[in-house]
Design a protein around this motif. Structure first.
Motif: not given
Ligand code: BGC
Length: 759
Positions: A196-198, A206-208, A228-229
């Protein structure tokens, strides 16, 4: 490995801890269950292992050497899936030998702007091409028992403020362009992990994002691996865990592990989400354990493979008077810093410590002697008169001058975007001055992204090498001297100038927001819709031979939306030397109920042909070739109607076409409301009749008359005005008391039934 048993015996603290990295590159050990750390390492076009001794407890800086293969900007241009799979296998072997569980790549982000600093790591402006090339690479790597991490999911299309910026993009564009680059590769090859991107999308990291990580990735696409992040991309991990982020990378030094424990204890986070993350981490560990075999690899062999791949990627952009291939009995000189020190990879996390590097100046010895002049320093902008004069003097005394130019390292790296599309002034000046004394100028380009070419008329030949990996020098000589016939095609449009590009206005955003106002119209979709001239179109590339296309055939005239269509076309090499042609298939839907690009790539095959030889090339198309993403259905749909199938040597060189009708497809649902415009009702004859009857009968009840007896009675000029009025305005503009809001709504509901039943 009994994952459920381990999970049932784990403490909450252990679970939270297992789902974040132990250091920069490893997952955590869980000794009481015999679980060791595993290593995740960059990627994508070769192994970058910065922790050579495989120290599992702390990172060290000793980098392992590996082979740097051509970067994605180059491999995309090969349009060759078999080649990418082969490259993947070689990378997989290197990873096995170095005990790597997952190599971090490939990157399939769409090239929205030619200035994105990481474009060299990405494949294309076209999602179909990006996804298919990526799928082939993943297949190759994973066939060796090494995992991949397709990245950066999603809309990481710029480096500017990459950790804060929100890519604000509409739903259809998100799916058709940005997610579809991931969709095929993920469904088809099941990468072990997704990164997942920044950035944020429409305001959410995107990570959440549950929408991205669970609703789409897992529920719609069926992804079963680990998410994964990106390194340091986690904002609020408890939200991430609930959304489907399994592993935070790199180490959080225990900080967010404590937050997770606290969130579960306080009832803010359901432990079932943490359990799911643990399951995915353990599944990844299990895959590694089952597949890790170690092994050996041969640096020489991989170097040679890298050279071969680079020759298949290069794109011959210009070849006036057949200046190429070069005749090695002629007096040839090489000019330019990149002949001596090739520019073959970009900066940042993909930077590889190479086993060896071949420059063109080294490799040319296999072909002939050449004289050399530096001409410019790689990192300079201003012309150096002494260097230019020496080079011009050499060009004057040569039959052919080959100038190795392009973009310096400092223009293309992770973490920054280019500010303009120009090459350094010193290089443009050098080409122009050399051309003034010698008409036989060939320019060889080393760059990760398009640039403007104000000197194009000064060169008879232009060979685009992109960032071609550590064996770039050998590959360029093989092409220049005709040992290999160029066969690459552009995976991106080369525009005339930066101002023409789709994202030019508000390119990288204002503050933390960037608006993808160009929508679907990225790359050739933009230039084609706007009928803009370009320097070189998507899919373009020359060869030392020529190809003729004939005899397009479709397996049917009509198919059902769920059916399959086979398209065949004959391609003949009509020149006098062997070569390879990239046959491209585009689909064009000119009759859609929604706006669609002029044409879209939906198939490609690279075919090798001896001189005079012809072959039939086959394509199989299923519904994905005809579909668009419907924001009513929140899914892909195929409408009934005619679709044109175009076979081209580039997106602007269509050689053959035919068409097909699709039946039993999707017909958009009609939902007339009080705020619909009258024109939408009038467009449906059955609905129009009922609607006009309703108005007429209500008016008649009060003894009035409507001059209009049917839709056809409307004068054309009034029609446009009337059509654009909302149904609601009849309440105001028609005085009859019988026309109430309630009756109008009831009539509209009848209309909806009539129109939808008709289908
Ligand atoms: C990059 C990723 C890379 C990771 C680990 C990040 O900065 O965006 O592509 O895999 O670092 O090096």
């Amino acid at each position: 490995m009994n994952i459920e048993k381990i999970l049932s015996e784990m403490m909450l603290e252990e679970k939270a801890s297992l789902c974040s990295g132990s250091d920069f590159w490893h997952t955590k050990a869980l000794e009481r269950f015999d679980i060791e750390p595993i290593m995740l390492s960059d990627g994508p076009h070769g192994l970058r292992k910065t922790n050579r001794n495989h120290c599992k407890t702390e990172a060290n800086d000793e980098t392992a050497i590996a082979v740097c293969f051509p970067a994605a900007c180059a491999t995309a241009s090969s349009f060759d899936k078999t080649l990418l799979e082969k490259m993947g296998k070689a990378i997989g072997d290197e990873c096995q030998a170095e005990d790597i569980a997952v190599i971090l790549g490939p990157g399939v982000n769409i090239k929205r702007s030619p200035l994105c600093g990481r474009n060299f790591e990405y494949f294309s402006e076209d999602p179909y091409l990006a996804s298919h090339q990526a799928a082939a690479l993943i297949k190759g790597i994973q066939s060796k028992g090494v995992g991949t991490s397709i990245k950066h999911f999603a809309c990481n299309n710029q480096e500017t403020r990459r950790m804060a910026v929100s890519a604000n993009v509409d739903e259809r564009t998100l799916h058709e362009i940005y997610l579809s680059a991931f969709e095929y590769a993920i469904k088809e090859t099941k990468p072990w992990t997704v990164m997942a991107s920044y950035n944020r999308i429409n305001g959410e990291y995107t990570t959440q994002s549950k929408y991205l990580l669970t609703d789409i990735l897992r529920d719609k696409w069926g992804f079963k691996g680990l998410v994964m992040s990106d390194w340091g991309a986690v904002d609020e991990r408890e939200k991430g865990v609930e959304a489907g982020l399994d592993l935070q990378m790199p180490s959080c030094h225990g900080k967010t592990d404590e937050i997770i424990v606290e969130a579960v204890k306080s009832g803010k986070l359901d432990e079932k989400y943490v359990d799911e993350c643990v399951r995915n981490v353990l599944k990844l560990y299990d895959k590694y354990k089952t597949n890790h075999k170690g092994g050996q690899w041969d640096p020489k062999k991989d170097h040679e493979l890298s050279r071969k791949i680079a020759t298949e990627c290069a794109v011959l952009l210009k070849n006036d008077g057949d200046i190429l291939p070069l005749d090695n009995s002629k007096k040839i000189c090489f000019i330019g810093a990149f002949a001596k020190t090739p520019r073959f990879q970009g900066g940042g996390s993909s930077h590889i410590e190479c086993t060896e590097i071949t420059s063109a100046l080294d490799a040319v010895k296999e072909y002939c002697d050449v004289k050399f002049a530096l001409g410019f320093e790689a990192e300079s902008n201003d012309p150096d008169e002494k260097l230019i004069s020496e080079a011009v003097e050499l060009a004057k005394n040569s039959d052919v001058a080959v100038i190795f130019a392009g973009l310096p390292d400092s223009f293309e790296y992770e973490g920054g975007d280019r500010k303009h599309m120009r090459m350094p002034d010193c290089q443009c000046e050098l080409i122009k001055r050399a051309a003034a004394v010698n008409k036989n100028i060939v320019v060889v380009l080393h760059n990760g992204s398009p640039m403007e070419m104000p000197w194009l008329d000064n060169a008879k030949g232009v060979l685009e090498m992109y960032l071609a990996g550590q064996a770039s020098g050998g590959a360029v000589c093989d092409l220049l001297f005709g040992k290999v016939n160029p066969s690459g095609k552009l995976a991106e449009t080369f525009p005339l100038c930066h101002e023409d590009t789709p994202a030019f206005i508000g390119e990288f955003g204002c503050g933390d927001n960037v608006y993808y106002n160009e929508g679907l119209y990225v790359g050739y979709r933009w230039y084609d819709k706007r009928k803009l001239p370009v320097l070189f179109p998507f899919g373009y590339g020359l060869s030392y031979t020529k190809f003729e296309y004939s005899d397009i055939k479709l397996s049917a005239d009509e198919i059902n939306a769920d059916g399959e269509l086979t398209v065949s076309v004959t391609v003949k090499n009509i020149g006098s030397r062997a070569g390879k042609e990239v046959v491209q298939l585009y689909v064009s839907d000119k009759h859609s109920s929604v706006d669609r690009p002029v044409r879209e790539l939906k198939g490609y095959e690279k075919v090798a042909l001896e001189a005079g030889e012809s072959k039939k090339v086959f394509f199989k198309l299923d519904k994905s070739a005809f579909a668009y993403y419907s924001t009513d259905e929140h899914d892909w749909v195929v409408e009934d109607g005619r679709y044109d199938i175009e076979i081209g040597a580039s997106s602007r060189d269509i050689r053959q076409s035919a068409y097909i009708f699709i039946n039993n497809g999707y017909l958009p649902k009609v939902r007339f409301t009080i705020n619909s415009i009258v024109g939408d009702i009038l467009a449906h004859p059955a609905a129009a009749e009922v609607f006009v009857d309703f108005i007429k009968s209500e008016v008649a009840k009060e003894g009035g008359q409507v001059g209009i007896q049917s839709v056809d009675d409307f004068p054309a000029d009034l029609m446009q005005v009337f059509s654009d009025m909302s149904v609601r305005t009849t309440l105001d503009f028609v005085s009859s008391k019988g026309i109430t809001r309630e009756k109008l709504i009831a009539t509209l509901n009848r209309l909806n039934d009539i129109v939808n039943d008709e289908k």
